[in-house]
Design an enzyme around this catalytic site. Structure first.
Site, PDB file in Angstrom:
ATOM      1  N   CYS A  15       8.835 -12.262 -22.985  1.00  0.00           N
ATOM      2  CA  CYS A  15       8.474 -11.142 -22.127  1.00  0.00           C
ATOM      3  C   CYS A  15       6.974 -11.115 -21.842  1.00  0.00           C
ATOM      4  CB  CYS A  15       8.932  -9.846 -22.787  1.00  0.00           C
ATOM      5  SG  CYS A  15       8.210  -8.358 -22.095  1.00  0.00           S
TER       6      CYS A  15
ATOM      7  N   GLU B 215      -8.940  14.209  -4.840  1.00  0.00           N
ATOM      8  CA  GLU B 215      -8.015  13.068  -4.881  1.00  0.00           C
ATOM      9  C   GLU B 215      -7.800  12.567  -3.457  1.00  0.00           C
ATOM     10  OE1 GLU B 215      -5.644  10.177  -5.436  1.00  0.00           O
ATOM     11  OE2 GLU B 215      -6.196  11.218  -7.285  1.00  0.00           O
TER      12      GLU B 215
ATOM     13  N   CYS C  44       9.797  -7.914 -31.941  1.00  0.00           N
ATOM     14  CA  CYS C  44      10.862  -7.993 -30.943  1.00  0.00           C
ATOM     15  C   CYS C  44      11.279  -9.449 -30.707  1.00  0.00           C
ATOM     16  CB  CYS C  44      10.345  -7.370 -29.649  1.00  0.00           C
ATOM     17  SG  CYS C  44      11.409  -7.602 -28.243  1.00  0.00           S
TER      18      CYS C  44
ATOM     19  N   CYS D  91      -9.179   3.669 -19.031  1.00  0.00           N
ATOM     20  CA  CYS D  91      -8.127   2.803 -19.577  1.00  0.00           C
ATOM     21  C   CYS D  91      -8.597   1.350 -19.643  1.00  0.00           C
ATOM     22  CB  CYS D  91      -6.844   2.930 -18.766  1.00  0.00           C
ATOM     23  SG  CYS D  91      -7.045   2.479 -17.032  1.00  0.00           S
TER      24      CYS D  91
ATOM     25  N   CYS E  95       4.164  -7.120 -24.714  1.00  0.00           N
ATOM     26  CA  CYS E  95       3.531  -6.595 -25.934  1.00  0.00           C
ATOM     27  C   CYS E  95       2.714  -7.710 -26.582  1.00  0.00           C
ATOM     28  CB  CYS E  95       4.593  -6.078 -26.901  1.00  0.00           C
ATOM     29  SG  CYS E  95       5.466  -4.636 -26.287  1.00  0.00           S
TER      30      CYS E  95
ATOM     31  N   ASP F 232     -11.394  10.284 -14.334  1.00  0.00           N
ATOM     32  CA  ASP F 232     -10.356   9.425 -14.908  1.00  0.00           C
ATOM     33  C   ASP F 232      -9.980   8.376 -13.859  1.00  0.00           C
ATOM     34  OD1 ASP F 232      -8.297   8.295 -16.314  1.00  0.00           O
ATOM     35  OD2 ASP F 232      -7.016  10.068 -16.340  1.00  0.00           O
TER      36      ASP F 232
ATOM     37  N   CYS G 151      14.353  -2.128 -25.842  1.00  0.00           N
ATOM     38  CA  CYS G 151      12.952  -2.506 -26.006  1.00  0.00           C
ATOM     39  C   CYS G 151      12.318  -1.576 -27.030  1.00  0.00           C
ATOM     40  CB  CYS G 151      12.243  -2.394 -24.652  1.00  0.00           C
ATOM     41  SG  CYS G 151      10.453  -2.502 -24.741  1.00  0.00           S
TER      42      CYS G 151
END
Length: 383
Positions: A13, A264, A7, A339, A16, A312, A90
């Site tokens: 930016c 939750e 890109c 993550c 990425c 999670d 993008c």
């Protein structure tokens, strides 16, 4: 632009971080990181990448402002700054969402609406948030404004819809605070019903402006199917879906289980989760608005148990109180979706020192061209 060419905004930016590497090299880099962090606990299965690692983001947001020449611009904040990098298209964002944002930028100029000025807290349009259902085709546009006064509102909406008839709902969200958060507390539906629906693993989910929904639908299905494979839920099992959000994982697990309990702390997410269960006619699931750790301690002290816990947590991982409550509940299996491999390693090491054994580790590339890595880990209770 050729998809093998990085890109042109890559250095400006900062979103990425790995775009200077070929996709195969990116996967290799991520695999090495997971092996370095988790390899001593168990063999790590090969990372699952994407066939087409471009335009996968179903959620796109753009900040609006002006450049030094006083021209209206829209784009992303440069990494670790509040400076807007202008973006028209993008490589990782949904192409249709990018097109709509460019149209809105042109329309606010022709309608003489002003972009928001963060320094003076003046102007109108702060952000545009777009969510798109890749399977359903439904598109939500959220116009985040610095005040409620929307000059020529009806004409503006009609002009946007005439250029993009594929939009299914438009919402105005009001954010009057000096904050880095995109969305404010008050919203008005300007067109449609204010939500979109999307299909995942054979179920339909409602997505509202504030609802959390995984941003890469293709890899989310891969990730959740892998979690179900690891859990290997039996028909009489009681399953707890900790940090359940809007109920996606729990609803998918309900197909295999006797009973699912989603826990939750966010009451709005619990409301959405209950709606999603009704939408899918799922009757063997309950949602509890509570701290997951405290809830598990409570049911364990009542002599109750669960066979499988699916967790999670956010990037910070679980706190020690939650992990101790998990030990007290003593489920047969724990499926940990993470993550962040650093906090995953910390939490899994704690569990592996306390009556649990790591059986499987599966990395999944949810965010190509970035440093982020998703993992699913299966732990089973030691004999």
């Amino acid at each position: 632009m050729d998809k093998n060419t990085k890109c042109p905004l890559y250095k400006k930016c900062g979103g990425c971080q790995l775009q200077n590497l070929t996709y195969d090299k990116q996967l290799e880099f991520k695999m090495k990181k997971v092996v370095r962090l988790m390899g001593k606990l168990h063999r790590v299965d090969d990372i699952i990448g994407m066939d087409n690692p471009y335009h996968y983001r179903n959620k796109v947001q753009a900040a609006f402002g002006r450049d030094r020449q006083n021209r209206i611009i829209s784009g992303v904040y440069q990494s670790s700054t509040h400076k807007i990098v202008p973006v028209d298209s993008c490589l990782i964002e949904d192409e249709k969402a990018d097109e709509i944002i460019v149209t809105i930028r042109k329309l606010i100029k022709s309608f003489k609406l002003k972009p928001f000025d963060d320094n003076n807290m003046t102007g109108f349009l702060r952000h545009v948030l777009i969510k798109r259902g890749f399977l359903s085709g439904e598109i939500m546009v959220v116009l985040v404004t610095g005040n409620e006064q929307f000059k020529s509102k009806r004409s503006f909406i009609n002009a946007l819809l005439s250029r993009h008839p594929e939009i299914t709902t438009i919402v105005q969200n009001i954010n009057i605070k000096r904050t880095s958060l995109v969305l404010g507390d008050k919203s008005f539906v300007l067109f449609g019903d204010g939500v979109i629906k999307e299909q995942l693993c054979g179920y339909t989910f409602t997505i509202s402006p504030k609802a959390f929904y995984q941003i890469n639908p293709i890899q989310t299905e891969v990730l959740y199917n892998k979690a179900m494979e690891f859990a290997d839920i039996q028909k009489n099992d009681i399953v707890i879906d900790a940090y359940c959000g809007t109920g996606t994982i729990g609803i998918i697990a309900s197909k295999y289980a006797g009973q699912v309990i989603g826990v939750e702390l966010n009451k709005d997410a619990v409301k959405d989760a209950r709606k999603n269960a009704r939408l899918n006619n799922v009757e063997n699931i309950d949602f509890v608005c509570a701290d997951a750790g405290r809830y598990m301690v409570d049911i364990a002290s009542q002599g109750l148990s669960a066979d499988v816990v699916i967790m999670d947590p956010p990037r910070a991982g679980s706190d020690i109180r939650f992990l101790k409550s998990l030990l007290k509940l003593n489920p047969r299996k724990v499926v940990y979706i993470s993550c962040n491999p650093e906090t995953l390693r910390r939490d899994v090491m704690f569990l592996s020192k306390n009556n649990y054994k790591v059986k499987k580790i599966q990395p999944v590339d949810m965010f190509p061209h970035t440093e982020h890595i998703e993992c699913v880990v299966l732990l089973t209770r030691k004999a």
